[in-house]
Design a protein around this motif. Structure first.
Motif, PDB file in Angstrom:
ATOM      1  N   ASP A 160       9.251  10.553  56.161  1.00  0.00           N
ATOM      2  CA  ASP A 160       9.958   9.812  57.199  1.00  0.00           C
ATOM      3  C   ASP A 160      10.785   8.690  56.606  1.00  0.00           C
ATOM      4  O   ASP A 160      10.663   8.348  55.434  1.00  0.00           O
ATOM      5  N   GLU A 292       4.033  23.468  63.308  1.00  0.00           N
ATOM      6  CA  GLU A 292       4.165  23.314  61.860  1.00  0.00           C
ATOM      7  C   GLU A 292       3.200  24.253  61.134  1.00  0.00           C
ATOM      8  O   GLU A 292       3.554  24.874  60.125  1.00  0.00           O
ATOM      9  N   HIS A 304       9.815  21.674  57.609  1.00  0.00           N
ATOM     10  CA  HIS A 304      10.778  20.622  57.290  1.00  0.00           C
ATOM     11  C   HIS A 304      11.493  20.819  55.957  1.00  0.00           C
ATOM     12  O   HIS A 304      12.278  19.955  55.555  1.00  0.00           O
ATOM     13  N   ASP A 310      16.432  20.426  58.873  1.00  0.00           N
ATOM     14  CA  ASP A 310      14.998  20.209  59.075  1.00  0.00           C
ATOM     15  C   ASP A 310      14.484  19.048  58.224  1.00  0.00           C
ATOM     16  O   ASP A 310      13.645  18.263  58.679  1.00  0.00           O
ATOM     17  N   SER A 311      14.985  18.928  56.993  1.00  0.00           N
ATOM     18  CA  SER A 311      14.590  17.801  56.153  1.00  0.00           C
ATOM     19  C   SER A 311      15.133  16.490  56.713  1.00  0.00           C
ATOM     20  O   SER A 311      14.455  15.456  56.684  1.00  0.00           O
ATOM     21  N   ARG A 314      13.048  15.451  59.693  1.00  0.00           N
ATOM     22  CA  ARG A 314      11.739  14.912  59.323  1.00  0.00           C
ATOM     23  C   ARG A 314      11.790  13.394  59.172  1.00  0.00           C
ATOM     24  O   ARG A 314      10.780  12.709  59.370  1.00  0.00           O
ATOM     25  N   THR A 317      11.607  12.432  63.111  1.00  0.00           N
ATOM     26  CA  THR A 317      10.830  13.159  64.109  1.00  0.00           C
ATOM     27  C   THR A 317       9.662  12.315  64.619  1.00  0.00           C
ATOM     28  O   THR A 317       9.248  11.347  63.981  1.00  0.00           O
ATOM     29  N   ARG A 319       6.742  11.330  64.547  1.00  0.00           N
ATOM     30  CA  ARG A 319       5.492  11.035  63.857  1.00  0.00           C
ATOM     31  C   ARG A 319       5.222   9.540  64.012  1.00  0.00           C
ATOM     32  O   ARG A 319       6.020   8.805  64.588  1.00  0.00           O
ATOM     33  N   HIS A 354      11.368  21.382  67.343  1.00  0.00           N
ATOM     34  CA  HIS A 354      10.518  22.181  66.461  1.00  0.00           C
ATOM     35  C   HIS A 354      10.292  23.587  67.018  1.00  0.00           C
ATOM     36  O   HIS A 354      10.260  24.563  66.255  1.00  0.00           O
TER      37      HIS A 354
END
Length: 376
Positions: A160, A292, A304, A310-311, A314, A317, A319, A354
């Protein structure tokens, strides 16, 4: 059983000596720990297949893992062998002579060479990505740079935005201090667990700034314990279970406590909004973890690291760390209630993203596309 599986596992043998400490230990002790972490024998009198490690150099632990299944391969730095997986006495003598003379290995040894300084690096099968592990001459003036390279190499995969941009320097400094003081990763995890509980209590009572400050220290400690374990090669099953268990369990309690604490702060949620927020966050948190996991099971890699998007996603996202950014900025305007509603909304959006990405990968695979990491 494949031929690779049938190969005997090599022992690990240190070559030479080096008094320069790295992460508070000698290079020989570091190599011994790396060998133990890979369930490889550590001996100074090899008789069979062996990975010879030149103690003049410090190297990323990935190299021993990489060489374990590659007999007859050496890793060099500026032509000098730093590590080599030898399979017979002739190869062993040739590599030992080269390490002692700080010279290239004779071509007659029949060794395949990987140049550590080559830009192409190696492919990490576990992470499904290409990387360039370090191999550096271990001398006192090089220690700060080697420790930084070792610490940076402990960041595996993607993460992150706070972990990547805000506190790497704080965590690096604390990791170096802990290593030199002999503080163990489990001790850092224990201190962090206490701070995590204190932050939860603070959120519950509406002491949001106290909770955020305490939570920030906990989140830095949450980075330090893992990096300390990797840098000092002291990972353990207990430590991994404890660290990951705390990481997995505490976020829903934080969000619940924050929502409840809004009343004491003077910005209460209605009963309907409270349960809508809690339900959305709990469902979204569990569902995203399941997505995931499903991606890993289906495609053998984390969602991710599939494509560049996707990276990037991350980083932000829903979290714990990105959610804390939302809470922080809305607390600045004295609206913690908007903050927790925002976290719930972002959790729902992240869940949809996702889910869509999982279906897109399944659709692509069904139509013959090979799903691989863009980092490979």
């Amino acid at each position: 059983m494949t031929p690779k599986d049938a190969q005997p596992r090599p022992a690990v043998t240190p070559v030479g000596s080096n008094p320069t400490p790295l992460w508070g230990m000698t290079n020989e002790e570091r190599v011994r720990r790396i060998a133990a972490s890979r369930d490889l024998a550590f001996t100074d009198q090899p008789t069979g297949p062996t990975i010879l490690v030149n103690l003049r150099f410090a190297s990323d632990p990935v190299w021993i893992a990489h060489l374990t299944g590659r007999p007859g391969t050496l890793v060099s730095r500026n032509g000098v062998p730093a590590l080599a997986h030898v399979t017979n006495a002739a190869q062993r003598e040739a590599v030992l002579a080269a390490m002692q003379a700080q010279a290239p290995v004779s071509p007659e040894a029949g060794m395949d060479e990987i140049r550590a300084e080559a830009e192409e690096g190696i492919f990490n099968e576990a992470l499904r990505k290409r990387e360039q592990p370090f191999v550096e001459l271990l001398v006192p003036e090089a220690v700060p740079g080697i420790e930084r390279a070792s610490y940076t190499g402990a960041y595996k995969g993607v993460t992150d935005l706070l972990t990547k941009y805000l506190w790497p320097e704080w965590a690096f400094a604390l990791t170096r201090i802990a290593a030199r003081l002999g503080i163990t990763p489990n001790q850092v995890t224990a201190a962090g667990s206490v701070l995590c509980i204190i932050a939860t209590i603070a959120f519950w009572h509406g002491w949001f700034w106290t909770g955020l400050a305490t939570g920030l220290v906990f989140m830095v400690f949450d980075t330090v314990d893992g990096k300390l374990a990797r840098c000092t090669i002291t990972s353990s099953k207990l430590g991994n279970a404890w660290d990951h268990g705390v990481d997995l369990v505490h976020p829903p309690f934080w969000w619940w406590a924050w929502a409840a604490g809004c009343a004491d702060y003077g910005r209460p949620l209605t009963d309907q909004m409270f349960w809508l927020v809690i339900g959305t966050m709990l469902f979204g948190y569990v569902a995203q973890r399941l997505i995931e996991g499903a991606f890993i099971v289906r495609f053998g890699m984390h969602i991710h690291v599939w494509e560049r998007f996707d990276s990037w996603f991350r980083l932000i996202t829903a979290r714990r760390n990105p959610n804390m950014v939302i809470l922080f900025f809305l607390l600045l305007v004295q609206r913690p209630d908007w903050g927790i509603i925002g976290v719930a909304a972002w959790t729902a959006i992240s869940l949809v993203v996702h889910l869509v990405r999982l279906f897109q990968a399944m659709w692509a695979a069904r139509h013959g596309e090979r799903i691989t990491s863009w980092l490979a």
